[in-house]
Design an enzyme around this catalytic site. Structure first.
Site, PDB file in Angstrom:
ATOM      1  CG  HIS A 130      -1.642   1.264   1.473  1.00  0.00           C
ATOM      2  ND1 HIS A 130      -2.947   1.482   1.096  1.00  0.00           N
ATOM      3  CD2 HIS A 130      -1.236   2.419   2.084  1.00  0.00           C
ATOM      4  CE1 HIS A 130      -3.308   2.701   1.450  1.00  0.00           C
ATOM      5  NE2 HIS A 130      -2.291   3.290   2.051  1.00  0.00           N
ATOM      6  CD  GLU A 131       1.981   3.347   3.699  1.00  0.00           C
ATOM      7  OE1 GLU A 131       2.147   4.444   3.106  1.00  0.00           O
ATOM      8  OE2 GLU A 131       1.033   3.139   4.458  1.00  0.00           O
ATOM      9  CG  HIS A 134       0.104   6.222  -0.622  1.00  0.00           C
ATOM     10  ND1 HIS A 134      -0.969   6.916  -1.128  1.00  0.00           N
ATOM     11  CD2 HIS A 134      -0.321   5.659   0.549  1.00  0.00           C
ATOM     12  CE1 HIS A 134      -2.005   6.794  -0.309  1.00  0.00           C
ATOM     13  NE2 HIS A 134      -1.638   6.029   0.701  1.00  0.00           N
ATOM     14  CD  GLU A 198      -4.665   6.611   2.506  1.00  0.00           C
ATOM     15  OE1 GLU A 198      -4.521   5.390   2.727  1.00  0.00           O
ATOM     16  OE2 GLU A 198      -3.722   7.417   2.522  1.00  0.00           O
TER      17      GLU A 198
END
Length: 306
Positions: A130-131, A134, A198
């Protein structure tokens, strides 16, 4: 769809900026306020990684200090076809993580000791994916642009009465309404963009790690930990809250106008639907799965990373 929504919201910010400038400041005042906001946010953009990591006393680690975490991030970055980011650990009991950096070539991921103790290997891989999403999506750039616009709108709204000639200024009631409502509207749009990013990071993170259900399980555990374990540093520096995978200030994030994060339940549902679409089975775990699943150690002191 999230990219389209982000574009529409950024267009709304631009339109709001023009409208506020027209009503309060005129062309000259609008350019002054924009210049101030751009200069401030450019400094933050070029130094965002250093500022965020220093704010949370993050400690950089290498493969010797944190072999499991470092190799995990390296493998995920290779799967995502992106440069290896720097890896940091935050000595904080609350389970959480964030990414920072102005682009994929100058990026970092940070995980708390709490999240290393709480999640299983697959769950932590989902969080790190997930990071990385980003970073790959250049979300730091997106949020810097929106912060620039929101800051410019707030500046114009606050000081609009000092710009322009007397004939150009609206009546006092209009000025007052714009000064109050314009920054509020800009903040709402900025937070909506943050929530949109997100959802997109969850989706791409699920693809990178190959197991959206593991990320869903991780979100449930992190939300449970946040609800019961305060993060005093985040409480003292709430401006950094939007960076974390789950809002560190509260475990009750809602899809409200003023929330920086989507509702965790909605995120889990979207990830489980993604898992089903990928032909995967499984259930997102609740808050009862124990920390014993973590390969990174247990207890308050760091495990193999220190």
């Amino acid at each position: 769809m999230n990219y389209v929504r982000t574009g529409m919201l950024m267009a709304a910010l631009t339109a709001l900026f023009g409208a506020v400038g027209y009503l309060l400041a005129g062309a000259g005042g609008m350019m002054i306020a924009l210049g101030i906001a751009v200069a401030t946010n450019l400094f933050s953009y070029w130094n965002s990684d250093k500022l965020a990591l220093a704010a949370h006393n993050a400690e950089e680690v290498d493969e010797r200090r944190a072999p499991e975490l470092y190799s995990m991030v390296r493998d995920l970055a290779a799967r995502a076809n992106m440069p290896m980011p720097r890896v940091y650990i935050i000595h904080e009991d609350q389970p959480n993580a964030f990414a920072t950096g102005r682009n994929p070539q100058n990026a970092a991921v940070a995980a708390t000791t709490g999240i290393l103790r709480t999640l299983s290997y697959d769950e932590l891989a989902g969080v790190m994916a997930h990071e990385l999403a980003h970073i790959k999506n250049h979300d730091t750039l997106t949020m810097t642009i929106t912060a620039t616009m929101a800051g410019a709108i707030s500046t114009i709204a606050s000081f609009g009465m000092f710009f322009g000639s007397r004939d150009q200024r609206p009546n006092f009631i209009v000025q007052l309404l714009v000064m109050v409502l314009a920054p509020l509207a800009a903040t709402i749009i900025q937070m909506a963009i943050s929530r949109s990013r997100e959802y997109e990071a969850d989706r791409l993170g699920g693809e990178i790690c190959g197991n959206p259900a593991a990320l869903a399980d991780a979100l449930a555990k992190i939300a449970g930990g946040v609800a019961h374990i305060p993060n005093e540093t985040a409480e003292q520096k709430p401006a950094t809250a939007h960076m974390f995978i789950i809002n560190p200030l509260s475990g009750r994030g809602m899809d409200s106008l003023f929330s920086t994060h989507p509702d965790t339940g909605n995120r889990i549902a979207a990830l489980m639907e993604q898992a089903r679409a990928m032909g995967l089975s499984g259930q997102a775990g609740g808050f009862l799965r124990g920390a014993a699943q973590s390969p990174f150690g247990s207890g308050r002191e760091p495990g193999p990373w220190g």
